[in-house]
Design a protein around this motif. Structure first.
Motif, short mmCIF file in Angstrom:
data_model
loop_
_atom_site.label_atom_id
_atom_site.label_comp_id
_atom_site.label_asym_id
_atom_site.label_seq_id
_atom_site.Cartn_x
_atom_site.Cartn_y
_atom_site.Cartn_z
N ASP A 191 31.01 36.22 41.67
CA ASP A 191 30.15 34.94 40.98
C ASP A 191 28.76 34.97 41.74
O ASP A 191 27.89 34.70 40.88
N ARG A 205 36.30 37.92 43.83
CA ARG A 205 35.80 36.79 42.65
C ARG A 205 34.60 36.12 43.20
O ARG A 205 33.60 35.68 42.56
N ALA A 223 41.70 41.27 39.29
CA ALA A 223 42.81 40.12 39.33
C ALA A 223 43.80 40.71 38.61
O ALA A 223 44.97 40.61 38.95
N SER A 280 31.85 38.94 36.30
CA SER A 280 32.91 37.98 36.07
C SER A 280 34.09 39.10 35.34
O SER A 280 35.27 38.64 35.78
N ASP A 309 40.52 37.33 46.00
CA ASP A 309 39.80 36.04 45.98
C ASP A 309 38.17 36.54 46.51
O ASP A 309 37.09 36.06 46.05
N ALA A 343 35.72 41.04 38.12
CA ALA A 343 36.65 40.15 38.91
C ALA A 343 37.94 39.84 38.19
O ALA A 343 38.95 39.96 38.92
N ASP A 344 37.80 39.83 36.92
CA ASP A 344 38.96 39.56 36.06
C ASP A 344 39.85 40.87 36.14
O ASP A 344 41.26 40.75 36.20
#
Length: 445
Positions: free
Chosen positions: A409, A405, A94, A87, A402, A90-91
């Motif tokens: 997950d 992410r 982003a 997670s 995307d 992914a942050d």
């Protein structure tokens, strides 16, 4: 006389025991002589073993419980880290996209402003709207980036001030240009120079930092502590089983057998989960995260090339240095496109062809034609072909973010299952090992 002598003479001897060499008569209660010497002793080491076995059982109980407990804590830390690492990666990805989008938008605004400067007077409404939109999106992304990553806030605050200075200087340049004042070119050069000296270096540093953060999170599962401690715990339980089997002549200790099975299943399942996460993390690093880095850099370089194209024409006959800067930026784009195909490569080739037309007209003394073509909106013009490339690159960045992410997950699923099943299983294993050895210890109490 004879009576007196008889009374005073020595009394006749009475027998107090059997005569030598005779056996006692039955019923007399006389004890038979016993053989002299120490009583027979147990086998050497038997008594010591009897005394040391309870102590050994206690030590083995401590060792097995401690092994299961350490393995449980290691599993808890490892799986929790694996659950959150994806997670956070992914942050960070982003955030990397935001930083690259800010850089591209600033250069996009600069290219629009310089391109509109070529027209003179009042620029077109479309270009004015696109410029305002680029700066507005930049401001929004700065706020989002500061909220998403507290560690970037100080740098983003400095960047925000640089952006505000750039916008103010560019507004003066455009205002003077609309009124036909030559001083507008000075403000334009000052604004562009400040953008490259104050803002872009901060963005390049932030992009590198966030890329490294994402890589670090994706590499969080590469340490071998879970496997090493898990194997050590299973070995301790297996050795304890063999020791009890030899000492007590019993093949199976149910408590230790259950504890070993639970530890072994947790170890194998955890190794499978971590192996899968490492594979997926490698795919993310070499796939979508690499795409984000490469395409983001290409998009920034492409916008820099577009700015240099306009600055070349603004220089009006002395734009050789800007053409060299265009070539360097274009080469950065080409390097990013090397090894890749698809639509993006063709879109850049279309823009390069349009730019070459601008250069050809300018070098042949057709400056007005070069400006008209460079500021036009035909499908084959530099503006139209560049917009197509920039839009495609922006879409690729969003799609890659995307995808990161979604894949991140997936990284949390396996560790979460182990977190809620494996750790309790190891606690149960510790209890069963203690119960199994306790049963043997009771035999000595």
């Amino acid at each position: 006389m004879s009576q007196s002598a008889s009374a005073t003479g020595p009394a006749p001897a009475t027998a107090t025991g059997p005569r030598p060499g005779t056996a006692p008569r039955p019923g007399t209660g006389a004890l038979a002589p016993t053989r002299t010497g120490a009583p027979p002793s147990p086998k050497p080491g038997a008594a010591q073993a009897q005394r040391s076995t309870p102590r050994s059982l206690r030590l083995w109980t401590l060792a097995t419980v401690l092994a299961c407990a350490v393995f449980a804590l290691t599993s808890l830390a490892t799986m929790w880290n694996a659950t959150t690492a994806g997670s956070e990666a992914a942050d960070d990805a982003a955030q990397l996209v935001r930083i690259q989008s800010i850089r591209a938008n600033l250069l996009r605004a600069d290219s629009l402003a310089t391109n509109a400067f070529l027209v003179g007077g009042l620029e077109s409404a479309d270009q004015r709207s696109a410029y305002d939109e680029a700066l507005e999106e930049t401001t929004q992304l700065l706020a989002e980036a500061a909220a998403a990553q507290p560690e970037d806030r100080e740098s983003l605050s400095v960047l925000n001030r640089a952006v505000l200075r750039y916008a103010a200087d560019m507004e003066q340049a455009r205002a003077n240009n609309r009124q036909g004042y030559p001083v507008g070119a000075g403000y334009l050069s000052e604004a562009s120079a400040e953008l490259r000296t104050a803002a872009l270096p901060i963005l390049e540093e932030l992009a590198a930092v966030n890329q490294q953060r994402a890589n670090d999170q994706l590499e969080a599962n590469n340490h071998p502590w879970f496997e090493l401690i898990g194997i050590a715990a299973v070995v301790v339980l297996v050795v304890a089983m063999f020791w009890t089997a030899r000492r007590f002549r019993r093949v199976i200790n149910v408590g230790l057998l259950v504890a070993t099975a639970l530890a072994l299943v947790t170890l194998v399942a955890g190794m499978a989960v971590l192996a899968n996460n490492r594979s997926v993390s490698d795919d993310i690093r070499s796939g979508d995260l690499d795409t984000i880095t490469t395409v983001g850099a290409m998009r920034a370089a492409a916008n820099e090339a577009k700015v240099q194209e306009s600055l070349r024409l603004i220089a009006h006959g002395s734009g050789a240095s800007h053409e060299e800067a265009w070539k360097r930026a274009s080469q950065d784009v080409e390097d990013g496109l090397s090894g890749s195909g698809g639509n993006l490569r063709q879109l850049w080739a279309n823009y390069v062809e349009a730019h070459e037309t601008v250069v050809e007209n300018d070098e042949n003394g057709k400056w007005e034609d070069a400006v008209e073509f460079a500021t036009g909106g035909d499908d084959d013009s530099p503006n139209a072909t560049f917009d197509a490339f920039d839009d495609e690159a922006s879409a690729m960045l969003d799609a890659s973010a995307d995808q990161v992410r979604q894949e991140a997950d997936r990284l949390a699923v396996g560790p979460m299952v182990l977190l809620f099943l494996g750790v309790p299983a190891l606690v149960v294993a510790a209890i069963f090992s203690a119960v199994g050895l306790r049963a043997r210890l009771k035999e000595y109490q």
